[in-house]
Design a protein around this motif. Structure first.
Motif, short mmCIF file in Angstrom:
data_model
loop_
_atom_site.label_atom_id
_atom_site.label_comp_id
_atom_site.label_asym_id
_atom_site.label_seq_id
_atom_site.Cartn_x
_atom_site.Cartn_y
_atom_site.Cartn_z
N SER A 130 0.81 -1.22 0.00
CA SER A 130 0.00 0.00 0.00
C SER A 130 0.84 1.27 0.00
N THR A 131 2.12 1.16 0.29
CA THR A 131 2.98 2.33 0.36
C THR A 131 4.19 2.14 -0.53
N ALA A 132 4.32 2.97 -1.54
CA ALA A 132 5.38 2.83 -2.52
C ALA A 132 6.75 2.89 -1.87
N GLY A 133 7.63 1.99 -2.28
CA GLY A 133 9.00 2.00 -1.81
C GLY A 133 9.26 1.10 -0.63
N PHE A 134 8.22 0.58 0.00
CA PHE A 134 8.45 -0.22 1.19
C PHE A 134 8.98 -1.61 0.86
N GLU A 135 8.61 -2.13 -0.32
CA GLU A 135 8.95 -3.51 -0.65
C GLU A 135 10.45 -3.78 -0.57
N SER A 136 11.27 -2.87 -1.09
CA SER A 136 12.71 -3.10 -1.10
C SER A 136 13.28 -3.08 0.31
N PHE A 137 12.71 -2.26 1.18
CA PHE A 137 13.18 -2.20 2.56
C PHE A 137 12.81 -3.49 3.28
N GLY A 138 11.59 -3.97 3.07
CA GLY A 138 11.18 -5.23 3.68
C GLY A 138 12.05 -6.38 3.24
N ALA A 139 12.42 -6.39 1.97
CA ALA A 139 13.28 -7.45 1.44
C ALA A 139 14.66 -7.38 2.09
N GLU A 140 15.15 -6.17 2.32
CA GLU A 140 16.46 -6.00 2.96
C GLU A 140 16.43 -6.56 4.38
N TYR A 141 15.35 -6.30 5.08
CA TYR A 141 15.21 -6.80 6.45
C TYR A 141 15.19 -8.33 6.46
N ARG A 142 14.40 -8.93 5.57
CA ARG A 142 14.32 -10.39 5.55
C ARG A 142 15.66 -11.02 5.21
N ALA A 143 16.40 -10.38 4.30
CA ALA A 143 17.71 -10.91 3.93
C ALA A 143 18.69 -10.81 5.09
N ALA A 144 18.65 -9.70 5.82
CA ALA A 144 19.54 -9.53 6.97
C ALA A 144 19.20 -10.54 8.06
N MET A 145 17.91 -10.73 8.30
CA MET A 145 17.47 -11.71 9.29
C MET A 145 17.91 -13.11 8.88
N ARG A 146 17.76 -13.42 7.62
CA ARG A 146 18.13 -14.75 7.13
C ARG A 146 19.62 -15.01 7.32
N ASP A 147 20.45 -14.02 7.02
CA ASP A 147 21.89 -14.19 7.15
C ASP A 147 22.28 -14.54 8.58
N ARG A 148 21.70 -13.84 9.54
CA ARG A 148 22.07 -14.07 10.93
C ARG A 148 21.55 -15.40 11.45
N ILE A 149 20.34 -15.75 11.07
CA ILE A 149 19.77 -17.02 11.52
C ILE A 149 20.50 -18.19 10.88
N ARG A 150 20.91 -18.02 9.64
CA ARG A 150 21.62 -19.12 8.96
C ARG A 150 22.95 -19.42 9.66
N VAL A 151 23.60 -18.37 10.17
CA VAL A 151 24.84 -18.59 10.92
C VAL A 151 24.55 -19.40 12.18
N LEU A 152 23.48 -19.05 12.89
CA LEU A 152 23.09 -19.81 14.09
C LEU A 152 22.84 -21.27 13.75
N ILE A 153 22.10 -21.51 12.68
CA ILE A 153 21.76 -22.88 12.30
C ILE A 153 23.01 -23.65 11.86
N SER A 154 23.86 -23.01 11.08
CA SER A 154 25.06 -23.71 10.59
C SER A 154 26.00 -24.10 11.72
N HIS A 155 26.02 -23.30 12.80
CA HIS A 155 26.88 -23.63 13.94
C HIS A 155 26.39 -24.86 14.71
N ALA A 156 25.17 -25.29 14.42
CA ALA A 156 24.62 -26.47 15.09
C ALA A 156 24.91 -27.76 14.33
#
Length: 210
Positions: A130-156
């Motif tokens: 509903s708000t122009a420009g938000f999609e790219s920011f949301g994608a950046e957040y998901r990618a950053a979250m994924r990177d950090r969680i993947r490190v946690l998972i890989s250490h297991a």
């Protein structure tokens, strides 16, 4: 949010007289306000009252409401990722580390410090589509979250027994859990309901040892 299709801060807007207020303290207050009320339900009057800063000074310092919100979201993203990294680093390696991270998350949520859920998840739910420009920011957040969680998972994973596809699947599961937990918390879930969700994730993680 910015309506020109790009959620970003304006670096070239003119500045008025020198600021006579603590910018970081104002941003803390405004972050808390947006976090509680959301973007749409927050008015300029609300922003002035919460920050204690005159309207003209807010505009001169941060620009429009859209630009201010973009700055607050980006600042929150940095703080959020630093916090997650700290939690995951302190949790330790192995499956035990994932269990420890879940307990740290439980403590954070039940203590009330995350009672409004994740501001970025809330904003995604409210504004995406509903708000122009938000999609790219949301994608950046998901990618950053994924990177950090993947490190946690890989250490297991046991050394020499890595499976990239399995790591990706477990990362996706953990991300889905984190996002779902934040929505649950934002919806007013009590300690029992929150605990059930975290216990269910503990049970899922236990199966990763088999």
């Amino acid at each position: 949010m910015c309506h020109n299709g790009d959620v970003s801060e304006t670096d070239t807007k003119p500045r008025g007289r020198p600021r006579l207020f603590d910018e970081e303290a104002a941003l803390d207050a405004l972050t808390a306000l947006f976090w509680e009320k959301g973007y749409s339900q927050t008015s300029m009057t609300d922003l002035v009252e919460a920050s204690g800063v005159h309207k003209s000074s807010l505009y001169n310092t941060f620009g429009s409401k859209d630009e201010l919100f973009a700055k607050i979201l980006r600042r929150y993203l940095t703080i959020r990722m630093d916090s997650l990294s700290s939690v995951f680093d302190s949790a330790g390696p192995g499956i035990e580390g994932i269990h420890a991270a879940l307990e740290l998350i439980r403590t954070d949520v039940i203590s009330g410090s995350s009672q409004n859920g994740c501001m970025l998840v809330n904003s995604s739910t409210e504004l995406c589509g509903s708000t122009a420009g938000f999609e790219s920011f949301g994608a950046e957040y998901r990618a950053a979250m994924r990177d950090r969680i993947r490190v946690l998972i890989s250490h297991a994973e046991p050394k020499g027994c890595t499976d990239p596809d399995l790591t990706d699947q477990r990362t996706d599961l953990f991300i889905t859990f984190m996002f779902g937990l934040n929505v649950t918390v934002r919806g007013g879930a009590d300690e029992f309901e929150i605990g059930r969700a975290i216990d269910a994730m503990h049970a899922a993680v236990d199966t990763w040892q088999r």
